[in-house]
Each structure stands twice: as C-alpha cells, then as structure tokens.
Design an enzyme around this catalytic site. Structure first.
Site, short mmCIF file in Angstrom:
data_model
loop_
_atom_site.label_atom_id
_atom_site.label_comp_id
_atom_site.label_asym_id
_atom_site.label_seq_id
_atom_site.Cartn_x
_atom_site.Cartn_y
_atom_site.Cartn_z
N SER A 46 0.85 -1.19 0.00
CA SER A 46 0.00 0.00 0.00
C SER A 46 0.88 1.23 0.00
CB SER A 46 -0.90 0.01 1.24
OG SER A 46 -1.51 1.27 1.43
N TYR A 105 -2.51 -0.55 10.24
CA TYR A 105 -2.51 -0.99 8.85
C TYR A 105 -1.18 -0.65 8.17
CZ TYR A 105 -3.74 -0.98 3.86
OH TYR A 105 -3.75 -1.20 2.51
#
Length: 388
Positions: free
Chosen positions: A220, A233
């Site tokens: 990501s 995350y």
C-alpha cells in the site's frame, strides 16, 4: 564542408524519428501504466535536451535516449500466457476478486484463495469464470489451510508448476489515532497483512523456484507514507514492503522475480462490513483506558465514520490500473520492482521522500483533513484544563 553539419543534423533527425517510431511500437506491446510513465519522462527529457543544447547535440543525445528507451521497453514485453498457473489470496472481493476474473479471461489457470469458500464472492467466481479457475478455502492466518491449499495446487498443476503467487489478502482495521487502537487490532493487521503473506510465500516458494516464476506482494501507499489514523494498517504494510525488498534480492539467484504493488486510493471492500466495523468499535471502547477516553472524548474517538467517508471521497472506483500493473508484474520479461497505480500515487511518494518533514506533515494533514475535530481536553478553554 559547410553542408556537412546540416546533412549530419538531418541524418540525426531521421535516426531520431526512426527510433521514436520503434519506441512507440514497443510501447503498444507493454500494456499498463509503466510504459506511459516512462515515455512521458523521455518526452520531457528530449524537450529539455533540444531546448538547452544546440540542435545537433540535442538530436544526438535524444537519439541515444530513444535507443536506451527501446532496449528498456523490449524487456517490458509480455510473455505468452500458456495457461500459466497463478495463486491469488484474498479473492472474496476487491482487488483479488477482480484480478481472479481478469487473469481467468486472459487464459491463466487461477487458484483463487478465499476466506469463505461458501461466500457470495466465491460463488460468483465459480459461476462467472472458466473451468480453469479453482476456488480454494484459504485463510492466510490458518497454517493448516495453507498446507491444504498447497497440496491442492501441487495435485492440479503437476508438471506445469506454479508460475506466480499474488499475496493480496489484507484488512484495514479501524481508523483511529495510534494510541487509541487496541493491541488486538495491531496484532490482527500484522497477522493478515504481513505474517499471512510471509507464510504463504514460504509454503509456495518451492514451486516458484521450480518455475522461475513471480512473487507479487500487494502492499500500500501507506507502507511508505505515514498516513494519519492508520498506524496498525500502515505498519503491517511497511513490514510487507521491506520483506518484498529483501526477498527480491535473495530470490534473484533462483531467477524468481519479486514485485511490490503500492496502490493509491481505490474503492474496495477492505474496510469490511458495517457489522465488522461495529465489532471493532466496541472492541476499541472496551479496551480503552478510562483516562485516555476522557481526554480524547467519545465524539473524537468515534469520528472514524467521517474518516471512512473521506477515504471514499479520495478513492477511485476504477481499479483497472491496479489490474494492469499486476498483470505486468506477472507477465513481463523484466517486471519492475515497484508499481504505484493510482492517480498521483508516485508523485505523492516523491513528495514524501524529497520534501522537508515539516512541509510534508502540513500538506499531509491538509490533504487528508482528518483533524477537523480535536480531542476533548484540547478543545476546552485553557483555564478549565488547568483546573482539571
């Protein structure tokens, strides 16, 4: 003698035009965002050469650039599909689901790992895809399911081998300040986003070494950039990014190529269902220190709904750039080590790496616009804080 420079210039112009044509032809054989980015940079470089140097030397330098670009793009040609087998984790929804369908349409043999083999995502894959696609029950946090999936893949591919593994399974967790996120959420993100990908990789690497295939990890932009409210995350994705970088070097001796995909904002189901979010919210409040809860205030703590809305506003519903880049990582003769699909993703990464910290922090907060609300204690008048 006076005509020599002019003739040479015309010759250089002809060579440049020919090389430019070859580059454009080569570009058509390399789908995705990669070639376009490179050609845009080459165009800017060529313009700078022609403007800053004399016509003769500008054409010489630009011709050399076109030649090097042609060699580079030759390595971006896609290998034939030939029913190559690909394992994809997290295929219930989002990138994994769309990628399973996309690769199946291209003729790949797809092993779609899902969290729930009886769920709607798995049923849709069975209904809409070809007989080549095989749905596997694969919770990446369950070692036994990973072993069972390995056995199934070995049985089905036999001598053909497994060409690629795409570690896509991931969870977002509940967006909140790092202090507020329970340790259970940190551990869950690491278990799925990092440890799950590592365990799947370790299980299937013997097959990838045999085929000299590809390992593709879906990380990501948050794995590089410190995105507010996503401490759990982003930390897990940063770990996955570093794991990919190390494995890329270690596996090169086996001719296994490793690529990392760092998408920007795209609309997927990574946030989970409303029931899952409510469970995460309850877990957060139940484990929160009373003093901390008092200082932040419940209105601030439960502002994650607005954060998720902000994510949605800044996200793109067209995930085709991600699919094209993953296909390139799987199929190109010389895939890139890093792909950054998404509008402005690469520029945002460059801005993070090259701008002063203070400037980046300012624009990061302004762009994400998460701190409209402030903690309860900080919003109170100064005299009340002193009394407390």
């Amino acid at each position: 003698m006076s005509t020599l420079p002019s003739e040479t210039a015309w010759l250089c112009l002809a060579v440049t035009a020919a090389l430019g044509g070859l580059v454009l032809c080569q570009l058509k054989k390399s789908p995705g965002q990669v070639g376009r980015k490179v050609v845009c940079l080459a165009g800017l470089w060529g313009g700078a050469c022609l403007l800053s140097l004399s016509l003769f030397w500008g054409l010489i330098l630009f011709s050399l650039s076109c030649f090097l670009l042609y060699i580079y793009l030759s390595g971006q040609e896609l290998l034939p599909v030939d029913q190559k087998a690909v394992l994809i984790t997290g295929s219930d929804s989002g990138f994994g689901h769309a990628l399973s369908k996309y690769l199946d349409q291209l003729g790949f043999t797809v092993f779609a790992g899902v969290l729930d083999e009886n769920g709607s995502g798995a049923e849709q894959l069975r209904r809409t895809c070809s007989e080549r696609l095989c749905v596997l029950q694969l919770d990446v946090t369950n070692p036994q399911q990973i072993k069972d999936a390995y056995s199934t893949v070995v049985q089905k591919v036999q001598n053909r081998g497994l060409w690629a593994v795409v570690n896509n399974a991931g969870i977002l967790g509940l967006p909140a300040d790092g202090e507020l996120i329970p340790m259970s959420h940190y551990k869950q993100c690491m278990a799925v986003n990092f440890f799950g990908a590592v365990e799947v990789t370790k299980a299937f690497l013997p097959l990838l070494r045999k085929s000299k295939g590809r390992l593709v990890n879906i990380s990501s932009m948050g794995g590089e950039i410190p995105l507010l409210k996503l401490a759990s995350y982003s930390s897990s994705k940063a770990a996955l990014t570093m794991f990919s970088a190390i494995m890329r070097q270690e596996l090169s001796k086996w001719e296994v190529k490793v690529s990392t995909i760092q998408p920007g904002g795209f609309k997927t189901n990574i946030t989970g269902t409303s029931e899952m979010l409510e469970k995460l919210e309850k877990d957060l409040l139940d484990h929160l220190n009373p003093d901390v809860q008092e200082e932040y205030g419940q209105d601030y703590i439960l502002a994650y709904r607005r954060i998720l809305t902000s994510f949605s506003v800044h996200s793109s519903s067209d995930i085709s750039p991600v699919l094209l880049d993953i296909r390139h990582a799987i199929s190109a003769k010389s895939p890139l080590t890093l792909y950054t699909p998404g509008p402005g993703t690469y520029l945002w990464l460059c801005f993070f790496y090259f701008s002063p910290t203070g400037i980046f922090d300012y624009f990061n907060k302004k762009f994400l616009n998460f701190d409209v609300n402030i903690p309860r204690t900080l919003s109170m008048p100064k005299w009340k804080n002193e009394v407390m």
